[in-house]
Design a protein around this motif. Structure first.
Motif, PDB file in Angstrom:
ATOM      1  N   ARG A 340      10.882   7.961  -5.351  1.00 57.04           N
ATOM      2  CA  ARG A 340      10.290   9.403  -5.391  1.00 57.04           C
ATOM      3  C   ARG A 340       9.040   9.639  -4.935  1.00 57.04           C
ATOM      4  N   GLN A 341       8.123   8.576  -4.670  1.00 52.95           N
ATOM      5  CA  GLN A 341       6.856   8.894  -4.157  1.00 52.95           C
ATOM      6  C   GLN A 341       6.976   9.155  -2.489  1.00 52.95           C
ATOM      7  N   GLY A 342       8.305   8.569  -2.118  1.00 47.33           N
ATOM      8  CA  GLY A 342       8.708   8.610  -0.362  1.00 47.33           C
ATOM      9  C   GLY A 342       9.417  10.170  -0.678  1.00 47.33           C
ATOM     10  N   ILE A 343      10.314  10.293  -1.511  1.00 46.80           N
ATOM     11  CA  ILE A 343      10.939  11.933  -1.372  1.00 46.80           C
ATOM     12  C   ILE A 343       9.804  12.752  -1.141  1.00 46.80           C
ATOM     13  N   GLN A 344       8.851  12.783  -2.223  1.00 53.63           N
ATOM     14  CA  GLN A 344       7.994  13.815  -2.423  1.00 53.63           C
ATOM     15  C   GLN A 344       7.107  14.024  -1.000  1.00 53.63           C
ATOM     16  N   GLN A 345       6.740  12.701  -0.404  1.00 49.59           N
ATOM     17  CA  GLN A 345       6.086  12.956   0.951  1.00 49.59           C
ATOM     18  C   GLN A 345       7.065  13.450   1.926  1.00 49.59           C
ATOM     19  N   ALA A 346       8.354  12.970   2.135  1.00 51.69           N
ATOM     20  CA  ALA A 346       9.176  13.348   3.172  1.00 51.69           C
ATOM     21  C   ALA A 346       9.155  15.116   2.985  1.00 51.69           C
ATOM     22  N   GLU A 347       9.143  15.498   1.723  1.00 52.90           N
ATOM     23  CA  GLU A 347       9.477  17.050   1.469  1.00 52.90           C
ATOM     24  C   GLU A 347       8.110  17.854   1.876  1.00 52.90           C
ATOM     25  N   ALA A 348       7.021  17.066   1.791  1.00 51.13           N
ATOM     26  CA  ALA A 348       5.728  17.780   2.154  1.00 51.13           C
ATOM     27  C   ALA A 348       5.447  17.663   3.601  1.00 51.13           C
ATOM     28  N   GLY A 349       6.536  17.112   4.236  1.00 49.93           N
ATOM     29  CA  GLY A 349       6.338  17.031   5.572  1.00 49.93           C
ATOM     30  C   GLY A 349       5.773  15.974   6.587  1.00 49.93           C
ATOM     31  N   ALA A 350       5.901  14.660   5.810  1.00 50.12           N
ATOM     32  CA  ALA A 350       5.414  13.305   6.517  1.00 50.12           C
ATOM     33  C   ALA A 350       6.567  13.121   7.564  1.00 50.12           C
ATOM     34  N   HIS A 351       6.152  12.383   8.682  1.00 48.85           N
ATOM     35  CA  HIS A 351       6.966  12.102   9.635  1.00 48.85           C
ATOM     36  C   HIS A 351       7.529  10.680   9.645  1.00 48.85           C
ATOM     37  N   LEU A 352       6.584   9.790   8.835  1.00 48.92           N
ATOM     38  CA  LEU A 352       6.731   8.456   8.796  1.00 48.92           C
ATOM     39  C   LEU A 352       6.185   7.908   7.556  1.00 48.92           C
ATOM     40  N   LEU A 353       6.506   6.825   6.795  1.00 47.27           N
ATOM     41  CA  LEU A 353       6.001   6.703   5.823  1.00 47.27           C
ATOM     42  C   LEU A 353       5.361   5.304   5.632  1.00 47.27           C
ATOM     43  N   ASP A 354       4.001   5.094   5.261  1.00 43.34           N
ATOM     44  CA  ASP A 354       3.542   3.758   5.094  1.00 43.34           C
ATOM     45  C   ASP A 354       4.087   2.869   3.755  1.00 43.34           C
ATOM     46  N   LEU A 375      13.754   2.491  -0.350  1.00 44.03           N
ATOM     47  CA  LEU A 375      13.591   3.725   0.422  1.00 44.03           C
ATOM     48  C   LEU A 375      14.450   3.910   1.126  1.00 44.03           C
ATOM     49  N   GLN A 376      15.103   2.937   2.060  1.00 41.97           N
ATOM     50  CA  GLN A 376      16.123   3.110   2.913  1.00 41.97           C
ATOM     51  C   GLN A 376      17.451   3.839   2.267  1.00 41.97           C
ATOM     52  N   GLU A 377      17.529   3.664   0.951  1.00 42.70           N
ATOM     53  CA  GLU A 377      18.891   4.070   0.320  1.00 42.70           C
ATOM     54  C   GLU A 377      18.837   5.443   0.131  1.00 42.70           C
ATOM     55  N   VAL A 378      17.423   6.234   0.155  1.00 41.56           N
ATOM     56  CA  VAL A 378      17.410   7.497  -0.274  1.00 41.56           C
ATOM     57  C   VAL A 378      17.016   8.326   0.804  1.00 41.56           C
ATOM     58  N   LEU A 379      16.128   7.652   1.643  1.00 40.27           N
ATOM     59  CA  LEU A 379      15.677   8.485   2.797  1.00 40.27           C
ATOM     60  C   LEU A 379      15.746   7.978   4.061  1.00 40.27           C
ATOM     61  N   ASP A 380      15.593   8.863   5.204  1.00 43.66           N
ATOM     62  CA  ASP A 380      15.754   8.489   6.570  1.00 43.66           C
ATOM     63  C   ASP A 380      14.732   8.498   7.328  1.00 43.66           C
ATOM     64  N   LEU A 381      13.413   8.667   6.691  1.00 42.75           N
ATOM     65  CA  LEU A 381      12.291   8.826   7.538  1.00 42.75           C
ATOM     66  C   LEU A 381      11.980   7.253   7.838  1.00 42.75           C
ATOM     67  N   PRO A 382      11.611   6.796   9.158  1.00 43.52           N
ATOM     68  CA  PRO A 382      11.148   5.693   9.499  1.00 43.52           C
ATOM     69  C   PRO A 382       9.891   4.970   8.829  1.00 43.52           C
ATOM     70  N   LEU A 383       9.901   3.748   8.573  1.00 40.61           N
ATOM     71  CA  LEU A 383       8.822   3.405   7.704  1.00 40.61           C
ATOM     72  C   LEU A 383       7.809   2.412   8.614  1.00 40.61           C
ATOM     73  N   VAL A 384       6.353   2.479   7.773  1.00 43.95           N
ATOM     74  CA  VAL A 384       5.530   1.603   8.478  1.00 43.95           C
ATOM     75  C   VAL A 384       5.138   0.415   7.495  1.00 43.95           C
ATOM     76  N   ILE A 589      20.503  14.343  -7.911  1.00 46.25           N
ATOM     77  CA  ILE A 589      21.720  13.933  -7.437  1.00 46.25           C
ATOM     78  C   ILE A 589      21.645  14.120  -6.169  1.00 46.25           C
ATOM     79  N   ALA A 590      21.157  15.332  -5.693  1.00 47.45           N
ATOM     80  CA  ALA A 590      21.191  15.596  -4.137  1.00 47.45           C
ATOM     81  C   ALA A 590      20.378  14.647  -3.262  1.00 47.45           C
ATOM     82  N   ARG A 591      19.352  14.137  -4.138  1.00 48.16           N
ATOM     83  CA  ARG A 591      18.582  12.950  -3.630  1.00 48.16           C
ATOM     84  C   ARG A 591      19.076  11.403  -3.905  1.00 48.16           C
ATOM     85  N   GLY A 592      20.017  11.348  -4.564  1.00 50.49           N
ATOM     86  CA  GLY A 592      20.517  10.205  -4.861  1.00 50.49           C
ATOM     87  C   GLY A 592      19.827   9.421  -5.704  1.00 50.49           C
ATOM     88  N   LEU A 593      19.043   9.893  -6.499  1.00 46.60           N
ATOM     89  CA  LEU A 593      18.031   9.106  -7.621  1.00 46.60           C
ATOM     90  C   LEU A 593      19.099   8.984  -8.839  1.00 46.60           C
TER      91      LEU A 593
END
Ligand code: THG
Length: 787
Positions: A340-354, A375-384, A589-593
């Motif tokens: 959820r923390q990852g999704i929130q940051q993705a929606e806020a405009g992060a390009h990568l996630l630490d 994180l990779q299950e629900v998000l397609d942002l590259p990870l740091v 559901i849309a986010r796969g959570l």
């Protein structure tokens, strides 16, 4: 000529299809083609000979499906089949001075998180095949993959268990993505990073359709390019799959790949020795065009590539520092909180996630691995991957699918000796911190010197400059006012004198001071103004994000102010995600959570009856997800995660209904089966999950189901709709047989069909009522038939 030299002769000609030839030799429906290595070795050897005689320099062993998984139930093991196959190819090769490639294809089961096969289990399958066959082969080819993670498992297994060169090819559709949504650029970044010796494209399409995809691929890799196209697109004539183009046209299409600099050419489905002979003639005396060196700084997940060619944001929130809720989630192993923390940051405009999960008392390697998977299950942002523990970094890198960033290495000898080998092996980018045994130098010049040492050492490990990011380290101005200017000066020097990209954690600047946001924003703007490439920050903080977009516009990094305008012209208003407590079911559901979908459903149950929830909430969001999938906005992994999340809500509703009374609220029963001879049930299983979510009861007969068994089960259960799946051309006739028998015995029963080799036209010709090109379309038909 010695073998290695021969392998890199240009162009290098490969063989054509094995399956097509086996069909011509009378391979029976449902027979495992690999077993012919034991039962008809002479026929296989003759096929290899025919290809060599036609001009192929390399033949692929008849081991495409010789994994333990696929041979299950055949009475044979990879240890029996693979050495026999290699020996046959070797015998044919000896007379022609040709080369033998140990062929490895997909396992036929989906890996986690799309399916249930764990990464390490897939690795074990591939390892077994490589140990059985590599010693007798000249190279290893991993082909026809559609899941980048499965390709990674096979490539790792090859590299860790054999010294042979490895060629990797994947199958794409015309949109330039694989069946699971893998982008051709992501394939290039990932596989080149991991040490593949050549990469390319095989199967699915003919040479003309593959051309634009190969063109893109050539822009993203410096590796030799391999193309093994089908003989055009398949069509069905008189109940048989045929490929549209003949040898001459094929050879013309294939020879064009020389213009792109592709050097390894052969054939896939529908080709035979005539095609290879024509290809040999078409390329005779020609060389592949020379290619320009590709230099790109980029990271990726399977479906998303982020090029570091303009200012980028790394979201910093997945980090327990100063965050009790995150700490608790890590201690509880609550991955969904991280997601959820990852999704929130993705929606806020992060390009990568630490991702930083270091906590005293926690097994960091296990926690990192779990976090990456979640994180990779629900998000397609590259990870740091942010850790000082090499074991945790390796655990994460092994399962991370794509090209990650390692955060970090320092100029300390020990750090460089531990981290660079990981960056090299897994093909990651790496952040170098400008500190060494003597700590953080206070002056910019000294930090530049540490950066140079890190750069030189990286190069000595074979890690190119474009995979390095330098962090000149933000120190709080509360401990010295010159800290800000020294850091900025150091970063500017690194960029100017070494030409390396720079990254900074922004918020450290204000530790211990009031009005931190004001300082952070000003520092961010100054850093971007001096050319900072990547900022680590809290993307949920609107002020910081505003400062980022404004600065990127003013520095010209944001070309045509596109990002700025889309943020502020109301085009893509980023709306914050509600926290777990009030997350709506549709969003979950849309986010796969899954857990959130269930919780939201539970809350809805206090005000709505279960079937209302299904009709008003579950079905509309599944419809939306289905549309997003069909229109290419999301890909198979997300579709499956959404279906699973809906399922967890649906299960809760089923329990509730069961408690209320015995009446079932099913919308009707549907029988599903993979037809006789076919052991691929990926497609059928996806359809099952999706249909169940829409409230249908599924009678799943499994795979390799004889026609009579389908009819009998349909009779017993009074079934009105049957879904049949076939993935292989060889098993389509048994689909036709099943339909014929159903028509005889149960004329009122409707039949829908699907599977990779089918087309609407062909489905009609074998008597099906409906062709479902994907899982979502099966829902449309179920509605027509059952309501
Ligand atoms: N360089 C590199 N990596 C880094 C850093 C860096 N990783 C970690 C860190 N610095 C960047 N990430 C964070 C994560 C969390 C916080 C700050 C930076 C943080 N901030 C609040 C605070 O400052 O008090 C905590 C409370 C809150 O946010 O609510 O936690 O420099 N390469």
């Amino acid at each position: 000529m010695n073998r290695t030299k021969q392998l890199f002769s240009q162009p290098l000609l490969l063989d054509g299809a094995m399956g097509t030839m086996l069909l011509k030799h009378g391979l029976k429906t449902g027979e495992r083609p690999e077993l012919l290595c034991l039962t008809a070795p002479d026929a296989i050897e003759q096929i290899h000979r025919d290809y060599f005689a036609a001009g192929a320099q390399v033949v692929y062993t008849n081991t495409f499906g010789a994994s333990g998984l696929k041979l299950q139930g055949s009475g044979h093991t990879p240890d029996q089949v693979i050495p026999a196959a290699v020996a046959i190819a070797r015998k044919a090769a000896a007379d022609f001075g040709g080369l033998v490639a140990l062929d490895i294809g997909p396992l036929g089961e989906l890996l986690e998180p799309m399916g249930t096969l764990p990464f390490e289990a897939a690795y074990g399958q591939f390892r077994e095949q490589i140990l059985a066959g590599a010693s007798g082969a000249d190279l290893i080819v991993i082909e026809t993959m559609t899941d980048l993670q499965e390709m990674r498992a096979a490539l790792l297994a090859a590299k860790e268990n054999s010294p042979l060169p490895v060629f990797c090819s994947m199958s794409f559709d015309e949109g330039g993505r694989t069946f699971t949504g893998c982008d051709v650029r992501a394939m290039a970044l990932t596989l080149e990073g991991m040490g593949a010796d050549a990469i390319g494209i095989n199967c699915s399409l003919g040479p003309f359709e593959i051309y634009p995809i190969a063109q893109e691929l050539a822009q993203w890799t410096n590796l030799p390019l391999l193309i093994k196209a089908n003989a055009g697109l398949p069509a069905v004539e008189n109940g048989e799959t045929v490929y549209k183009i003949g040898p001459e046209e094929y050879a013309r299409g294939m020879a064009r790949f020389l213009d792109l600099g592709a050097s390894i050419l052969g054939g896939c489905c529908g080709t035979d020795p005539r095609y290879i002979a024509a290809l040999r003639e078409a390329v005779a005396g020609r060389s592949p065009a020379s290619r320009q060196k590709v230099i790109r700084s980029a990271v990726c997940s399977p479906s998303q590539v982020v090029e570091l060619d303009r200012a980028r944001i790394v979201g910093e929130r997945i980090n327990p520092t100063g965050k009790p809720a995150m700490k608790q989630a890590l201690l509880d192993g609550d991955s969904s909180y991280l997601a959820r923390q990852g999704i929130q940051q993705a929606e806020a405009g992060a390009h990568l996630l630490d991702v930083n999960v270091g906590l005293p008392g926690l097994d960091e390697a296990a926690a990192m691995k779990q976090a990456v998977k979640a994180l990779q299950e629900v998000l397609d942002l590259p990870l740091v991957l942010d850790s000082s523990s090499p074991a945790a970094l390796e655990a994460a890198l092994r399962v991370y699918c794509g090209r990650a960033v390692i955060n970090s290495v320092s100029g300390k000898e020990e750090s460089m000796a531990q981290v660079f080998p990981l960056a090299r092996k897994y093909g990651a980018m790496v952040i170098g911190l400008t500190l060494d045994e003597n700590g953080i130098p206070s002056s910019a010049r000294e930090r530049l010197a540490v950066a140079k040492k890190i750069r030189d050492r990286a190069l000595s490990y074979g890690i190119p400059e474009e995979r390095l990011l330098i962090d000149c380290l933000t120190l709080t101005v509360s401990s010295g006012q010159h800290n800000a200017t020294e850091t900025l000066e150091a970063a500017a020097l690194v960029k100017r004198e070494l030409g390396l990209k720079t990254i900074l954690g922004v918020s450290n600047i204000s530790f211990g001071l009031p009005a931190r946001e004001a300082l952070n924003q000003a520092f961010l703007s100054m850093a971007l103004g001096r050319g900072l490439d990547i900022a680590i920050l809290n993307p949920n903080n609107k002020g910081m994000m505003d400062a980022f977009f404004a600065s990127a516009t003013l520095t010209g990094q944001d070309t045509s102010c596109a990002a700025f305008l889309s943020r502020f012209a109301g085009e893509s208003e980023t709306k914050p995600l509600p926290s777990g407590q009030d997350m709506e079911i549709g969003h979950a559901i849309a986010r796969g959570l899954r857990a959130q979908a269930r919780e939201a459903c539970l809350r809805l149950l206090s005000s709505l009856p279960p079937m209302e929830i299904v009709n008003r909430h579950l079905i509309p969001v599944l419809d939306q997800v289905g549309r997003d999938y069909e229109e290419g906005r999301i890909f198979l992994p997300q579709l499956i995660q959404s279906a699973e999340a809906a399922k967890s809500a649906f299960e809760l509703l089923k329990e509730t209904l069961a408690k209320k009374g015995p009446q079932t609220h099913s919308k009707g029963a549907i029988l599903l089966a993979t037809v006789e001879g076919d052991i691929h049930d990926i497609g059928k299983n996806i359809v099952k999950v999706v249909l169940e979510n829409y409230g249908y009861t599924i009678l799943d007969l499994g795979k390799d189901v004889p026609p009579a068994a389908v009819v009998q089960a349909a009779k017993e259960r009074d079934i009105r709709l049957v879904g049949l799946s076939a993935l292989m051309t060889t098993t389509v006739p048994s689909m036709e047989k099943t339909i014929r028998l159903l028509r005889q015995e149960l004329p009122q029963c409707k039949v829908m069909v699907g599977g990779a080799v089918l087309t609407a036209e062909y489905a009609k010709s074998i008597g099906a009522d409906f062709y479902a090109a994907d899982a979502q379309q099966s829902v449309q038909f179920a509605r027509q038939v059952l309501g």
